[in-house]
Motif scaffolding. Structure first.
Motif, PDB file in Angstrom:
ATOM      1  N   CYS A 305       0.706  -1.220  -0.027  1.00 57.19           N
ATOM      2  CA  CYS A 305       0.046   0.408   0.412  1.00 57.19           C
ATOM      3  C   CYS A 305       0.502   0.984  -0.071  1.00 57.19           C
ATOM      4  O   CYS A 305       2.568   1.190   0.636  1.00 57.19           O
ATOM      5  CB  CYS A 305      -0.886   0.318   1.582  1.00 57.19           C
ATOM      6  N   GLY A 306       0.466   2.063  -0.323  1.00 56.03           N
ATOM      7  CA  GLY A 306       1.172   4.024  -0.051  1.00 56.03           C
ATOM      8  C   GLY A 306       2.325   3.706  -0.813  1.00 56.03           C
ATOM      9  O   GLY A 306       2.566   2.660  -1.508  1.00 56.03           O
ATOM     10  N   THR A 307       2.984   3.715  -0.251  1.00 56.46           N
ATOM     11  CA  THR A 307       4.447   4.537  -0.184  1.00 56.46           C
ATOM     12  C   THR A 307       5.255   3.308  -0.935  1.00 56.46           C
ATOM     13  O   THR A 307       5.923   2.705  -1.576  1.00 56.46           O
ATOM     14  CB  THR A 307       5.403   5.244   1.010  1.00 56.46           C
ATOM     15  N   ALA A 308       5.243   1.639   0.196  1.00 56.65           N
ATOM     16  CA  ALA A 308       5.169   0.398  -0.355  1.00 56.65           C
ATOM     17  C   ALA A 308       5.078   0.059  -1.541  1.00 56.65           C
ATOM     18  O   ALA A 308       6.142  -0.544  -2.469  1.00 56.65           O
ATOM     19  CB  ALA A 308       5.492  -0.399   0.973  1.00 56.65           C
ATOM     20  N   SER A 352       6.020  -3.757   3.493  1.00 55.45           N
ATOM     21  CA  SER A 352       5.589  -3.214   4.213  1.00 55.45           C
ATOM     22  C   SER A 352       6.186  -2.677   5.837  1.00 55.45           C
ATOM     23  O   SER A 352       7.287  -3.826   5.616  1.00 55.45           O
ATOM     24  CB  SER A 352       4.516  -4.188   4.744  1.00 55.45           C
ATOM     25  N   GLN A 353       6.432  -1.546   5.468  1.00 55.58           N
ATOM     26  CA  GLN A 353       7.164  -1.216   7.073  1.00 55.58           C
ATOM     27  C   GLN A 353       6.516  -1.029   8.345  1.00 55.58           C
ATOM     28  O   GLN A 353       7.034  -2.331   8.508  1.00 55.58           O
ATOM     29  CB  GLN A 353       6.739   0.732   7.571  1.00 55.58           C
ATOM     30  N   SER A 354       5.504  -1.311   8.132  1.00 55.99           N
ATOM     31  CA  SER A 354       4.821  -1.767   9.514  1.00 55.99           C
ATOM     32  C   SER A 354       4.562  -3.888  10.248  1.00 55.99           C
ATOM     33  O   SER A 354       4.493  -3.548  11.158  1.00 55.99           O
ATOM     34  CB  SER A 354       3.323  -0.937   9.922  1.00 55.99           C
ATOM     35  N   THR A 357      -0.291  -3.858   8.546  1.00 56.99           N
ATOM     36  CA  THR A 357      -0.781  -3.237   7.433  1.00 56.99           C
ATOM     37  C   THR A 357      -2.393  -4.569   6.925  1.00 56.99           C
ATOM     38  O   THR A 357      -1.673  -5.337   6.657  1.00 56.99           O
ATOM     39  CB  THR A 357      -0.299  -2.514   6.092  1.00 56.99           C
ATOM     40  N   THR A 360      -2.389  -5.086   3.146  1.00 57.49           N
ATOM     41  CA  THR A 360      -1.506  -6.075   2.696  1.00 57.49           C
ATOM     42  C   THR A 360      -1.447  -7.404   3.489  1.00 57.49           C
ATOM     43  O   THR A 360      -1.425  -8.259   3.003  1.00 57.49           O
ATOM     44  CB  THR A 360      -0.121  -5.687   3.165  1.00 57.49           C
ATOM     45  N   VAL A 403       4.909   9.963  10.339  1.00 61.45           N
ATOM     46  CA  VAL A 403       4.231   8.505   9.636  1.00 61.45           C
ATOM     47  C   VAL A 403       4.220   8.756   8.295  1.00 61.45           C
ATOM     48  O   VAL A 403       4.200   7.680   7.534  1.00 61.45           O
ATOM     49  CB  VAL A 403       2.984   9.678   9.653  1.00 61.45           C
ATOM     50  N   ALA A 404       4.945  10.002   7.654  1.00 61.29           N
ATOM     51  CA  ALA A 404       5.448  10.194   6.225  1.00 61.29           C
ATOM     52  C   ALA A 404       7.066   8.948   5.924  1.00 61.29           C
ATOM     53  O   ALA A 404       7.877   9.300   6.957  1.00 61.29           O
ATOM     54  CB  ALA A 404       5.988  11.276   5.768  1.00 61.29           C
ATOM     55  N   SER A 405       6.436   7.971   4.998  1.00 62.42           N
ATOM     56  CA  SER A 405       7.670   6.797   5.543  1.00 62.42           C
ATOM     57  C   SER A 405       9.113   7.684   4.015  1.00 62.42           C
ATOM     58  O   SER A 405       8.568   7.890   3.229  1.00 62.42           O
ATOM     59  CB  SER A 405       7.210   5.659   4.649  1.00 62.42           C
ATOM     60  N   LEU A 489       3.087  12.015  -3.400  1.00 60.92           N
ATOM     61  CA  LEU A 489       2.116  11.686  -2.252  1.00 60.92           C
ATOM     62  C   LEU A 489       2.958  12.033  -1.164  1.00 60.92           C
ATOM     63  O   LEU A 489       2.210  12.642  -0.186  1.00 60.92           O
ATOM     64  CB  LEU A 489       2.034  10.143  -2.266  1.00 60.92           C
ATOM     65  N   LYS A 490       4.006  12.162  -1.043  1.00 61.83           N
ATOM     66  CA  LYS A 490       5.265  12.599  -0.134  1.00 61.83           C
ATOM     67  C   LYS A 490       4.741  14.474   0.478  1.00 61.83           C
ATOM     68  O   LYS A 490       4.521  14.639   1.275  1.00 61.83           O
ATOM     69  CB  LYS A 490       6.535  13.024   0.152  1.00 61.83           C
ATOM     70  N   GLU A 493       0.515  15.120   1.589  1.00 63.97           N
ATOM     71  CA  GLU A 493      -0.096  13.932   3.142  1.00 63.97           C
ATOM     72  C   GLU A 493       0.485  14.336   4.353  1.00 63.97           C
ATOM     73  O   GLU A 493       0.184  14.493   4.970  1.00 63.97           O
ATOM     74  CB  GLU A 493       0.664  12.942   3.232  1.00 63.97           C
ATOM     75  N   VAL A 610      -1.453   0.654   9.115  1.00 67.62           N
ATOM     76  CA  VAL A 610      -3.352   1.194   8.924  1.00 67.62           C
ATOM     77  C   VAL A 610      -3.845  -0.160   9.343  1.00 67.62           C
ATOM     78  O   VAL A 610      -3.998  -0.597   8.443  1.00 67.62           O
ATOM     79  CB  VAL A 610      -3.546   1.644   7.685  1.00 67.62           C
TER      80      VAL A 610
HETATM   81  C1  F6R Z   1       3.196   7.612   2.874  1.00 68.45           C
HETATM   82  C2  F6R Z   1       2.660   5.684   3.655  1.00 68.45           C
HETATM   83  C3  F6R Z   1       1.661   5.575   3.396  1.00 68.45           C
HETATM   84  C4  F6R Z   1       2.765   2.982   3.938  1.00 68.45           C
HETATM   85  C5  F6R Z   1       1.467   3.097   3.645  1.00 68.45           C
HETATM   86  C6  F6R Z   1       1.560   1.809   3.639  1.00 68.45           C
HETATM   87  O1  F6R Z   1       4.068   8.170   3.321  1.00 68.45           O
HETATM   88  O2  F6R Z   1       3.569   6.273   5.430  1.00 68.45           O
HETATM   89  O3  F6R Z   1       1.214   5.180   1.963  1.00 68.45           O
HETATM   90  O4  F6R Z   1       3.228   3.381   2.916  1.00 68.45           O
HETATM   91  O5  F6R Z   1       0.039   3.360   4.667  1.00 68.45           O
HETATM   92  O6  F6R Z   1       2.294   1.078   5.248  1.00 68.45           O
HETATM   93  P1  F6R Z   1       2.949  -0.026   5.669  1.00 68.45           P
HETATM   94  O7  F6R Z   1       4.210  -0.192   4.424  1.00 68.45           O
HETATM   95  O8  F6R Z   1       3.436  -0.002   7.000  1.00 68.45           O
HETATM   96  O9  F6R Z   1       2.142  -0.898   4.804  1.00 68.45           O
END
Ligand code: F6R
Length: 613
Positions: A305-308, A352-354, A357, A360, A403-405, A489-490, A493, A610
């Motif tokens: 999702c998103g940045t990922a 995914s960072q977190s 999600t 995901t 919050v912004a990746s 996106l950066k 957001e 998220v």
């Molecule tokens: C943008 C941002 C979001 C995440 C997205 C996925 O800066 O942070 O778009 O990239 O919500 O989150 P993860 O990587 O945690 O699955």
């Protein structure tokens, strides 16, 4: 999306929980609260607003005790207000709950409880949980069993911690589905619980992560875990390698700025243990991949999702160009609904960072159902996406709080490149000299990123000039097309300025109508195979009076004659150019947002992780 922290031990729970919540505020920040048990009574302090507000409230009306729970909220049911803030008490005030996730059947439960005479004091779905536990406790006379029975009534995904004035020696924690993690931190004579590791890692690095369907009784000196059916489970104790200092802001104004600068270190770390510097080979032990399986892969589905997801788009080009494996990128929230044609010889690769999600994780589950091999590239150690995969590449970026990746965007770009080289090598596609060249290019990246970062003051000046724009168009081509998406996106957001990323060649098919002297057009026009084409986009924008800001390669003499502003980056091997080209765009967005006086680390309406679909 919300954050949970809880404590049981000999110390005062209040400061431990509040400090922990501060580290989780990035997860949700519209209200916060704490409940502490002392002398057989539960004291609750909670309010709308950020943790600062809660801290002030606790200073005005102190509470203390050796056991407590806390929460920072990202509203799903009910507006951010004092009455909707967690923790939520049951009707008799003897049970209190903090909760992540959504009780999908809460209306039915609410009606049922109301019919039994329960008066609701909030609009939240969580309050139903507190009342249900009280109801089952009256019969069971056992908090653990009452929580177990309650969980059997809840639809949806949940992470929760429960405390009761009637059983003051324990906390009950549970996880059902994918509503964020539940980590139990094991200390000496004290235990910590948190939805995310950074909240408690300064106290202990020994942690256990609950799986879906597990419930734990946590006392100060030991804990036990059962599954929903009541069968004892022996959880795996993990040691977290993170340094607590890296979860602090240090000398930077914001976490985002710190994390942008940390990319040099994060990218070097992600190479450690993966690059064999003597033989210029890549090894990805965490993937658990044997040669036969590597040979049999027919297609890779990248989902995120998103940045990922933007990282995944770059990954597609890398894997197709280097490893010659077809790749499809599917945004995770669409994966299940697209019913993709995934077979047993395919891989579903989640980024995914977190690692928590919900979309995901749901896409991974779908991949599993369809029989695919599951891989993940994940930053948060111990997270669900890491545990559920058959193989994982750990990003090694360290905690990302803003919050912004940022660093969790560039780290997976390196990982995807390594994956491509590794698969190409195993599948016999690389000559020795090509492999050495590819690996040598990779090793150059941290210092090239450092050079790009040194230009922060120049980019900040450009940001100052453009801070009042109403919108921006970002254009990129080829491997830098996803960088246009990511740059846009950066900006949107954290600065709330509308920005659109577009494949550069598409400008003439519509967006060009927007171009006038008010609209900055940000072009990624570095020296690569698409350079000449990008120059013609610049000309087209200029011909309509547009203001062009170009990301350009140092030494380019043509671009200064065309563009209004230039963000210089060092020359970089093209397959890795996105890692370097995104740096000025991150810095640009950051400085616009700070110039506008906005809350960069906690932009409105967003949450770091998220965990709702
Ligand atoms: C943008 C941002 C979001 C995440 C997205 C996925 O800066 O942070 O778009 O990239 O919500 O989150 P993860 O990587 O945690 O699955």
């Amino acid at each position: 999306m919300c954050g949970i922290v809880a404590y049981i031990g000999e110390r005062d729970a209040t400061p431990i929980i509040i400090e922990g919540l501060k580290k989780l505020e990035y997860r949700g920040y519209d209200s916060a609260g704490i409940a502490v048990l002392s002398d057989g009574l539960i004291g609750v302090r909670r309010d709308a607003g950020k943790i600062r507000r809660l801290e002030a409230l606790v200073a005005e009306q102190p509470i203390s005790g050796n056991i407590g729970i806390g929460h920072t909220r990202w509203a799903t049911h009910g507006a951010p207000s004092q009455q909707n803030a967690h923790p939520h008490l049951s009707a008799n005030g003897r049970v209190v709950v903090v909760h992540n996730g959504i009780v999908e059947n809460y209306l039915t439960l609410r009606e049922e409880l109301s019919a039994e005479g329960v008066e609701f004091r909030s609009e939240t779905d969580t309050e139903t949980i507190a009342h249900l536990i009280e109801k089952f406790y009256a019969v069971e006379k056992d908090l653990f069993r009452a929580v177990q029975k309650t969980l059997q009534r809840l639809k949806g995904a949940h992470g929760l911690v429960v405390m009761s004035a009637d059983e003051p020696d324990r906390l009950i924690a549970a996880r059902l589905g994918n509503a964020g993690g539940v980590a139990i931190g094991v200390g000496e004579g004290e235990m910590f619980i948190a939805s995310d590791v950074p909240a408690i890692v300064e106290h202990t690095r020994n942690m256990v992560f609950l799986e879906s369907g597990q419930i734990a009784i946590i006392r100060k000196d030991h804990f036990q875990v059962e599954n929903l059916a009541g069968k004892a489970v022996t959880p795996k104790l993990q040691t977290i390698p993170w340094d607590p200092v890296s979860a602090e802001k240090g000398n930077y104004r914001h976490f985002m700025q710190k994390e942008i600068h940390e990319q040099v270190r994060a990218l070097s770390d992600t190479l450690i243990g993966r690059v064999d510097f003597d033989n210029y080979r890549i090894k990805l032990d965490g993937l658990n991949l044997d040669e036969q399986t590597a040979m049999s892969i027919q297609k890779i589905f990248i989902t995120a999702c998103g940045t990922a997801a933007h990282a995944g788009m770059v990954g597609k080009i890398l894997l197709e160009r280097i490893a010659r494996i077809p790749v499809e990128v599917l945004v995770a929230s669409e994966f299940r609904y697209a019913d993709p044609i995934v077979g047993e010889n395919d891989v579903v690769l989640a980024i995914s960072q977190s690692g928590e999600t919900a979309d995901t994780l749901a896409a991974m589950e779908e991949g599993r159902k369809k029989g695919a091999l599951l891989w993940s590239i994940v930053n948060a150690i111990g997270s669900q996406a890491m545990r559920q995969a058959d193989g994982c590449i750990s990003m090694q970026a360290g905690p990302e709080i803003g919050v912004a990746s940022t660093k969790a965007f560039t780290a997976p770009l390196m990982d995807l490149y390594m994956l491509a080289v590794y698969l190409a090598d195993v599948r016999g596609l690389l000559s020795r000299s090509r492999r050495i060249e590819l690996v040598k290019d990779l090793l150059k990246i941290p210092s090239l990123v450092e050079k790009a970062l040194e230009r922060e003051p120049e980019v900040a000046l450009i940001a100052e000039k453009f801070k009042d724009v109403k919108g921006a168009l970002y254009l990129g081509r080829g491997i830098n097309m996803p960088i246009a998406y990511e740059g846009a996106l950066k900006l949107k957001e954290i600065s709330y300025i509308h920005a659109e990323g577009y494949p550069a060649g598409e400008m003439k098919h519509g967006p060009i109508a927007l171009v006038d002297k008010e609209l900055p057009v940000v072009v990624i026009a570095t020296k690569d195979d698409w350079y000449d084409k990008m120059i013609s986009q610049v000309e087209q924008a200029k011909a309509r009076g547009g203001k062009v800001i170009a990301v350009a390669t140092e030494g380019d003499e043509l671009i200064p004659t065309l563009a209004d502003e230039i963000m210089w980056v060092p020359k970089t091997p093209w397959l890795l150019s996105p890692v370097v080209d995104v740096i000025p765009l991150q810095i640009f967005a950051y400085h616009i947002a700070t110039a506008l006086g906005l809350d960069v680390d906690q932009p409105r309406n967003l949450a770091k992780s998220v965990t709702v679909e």
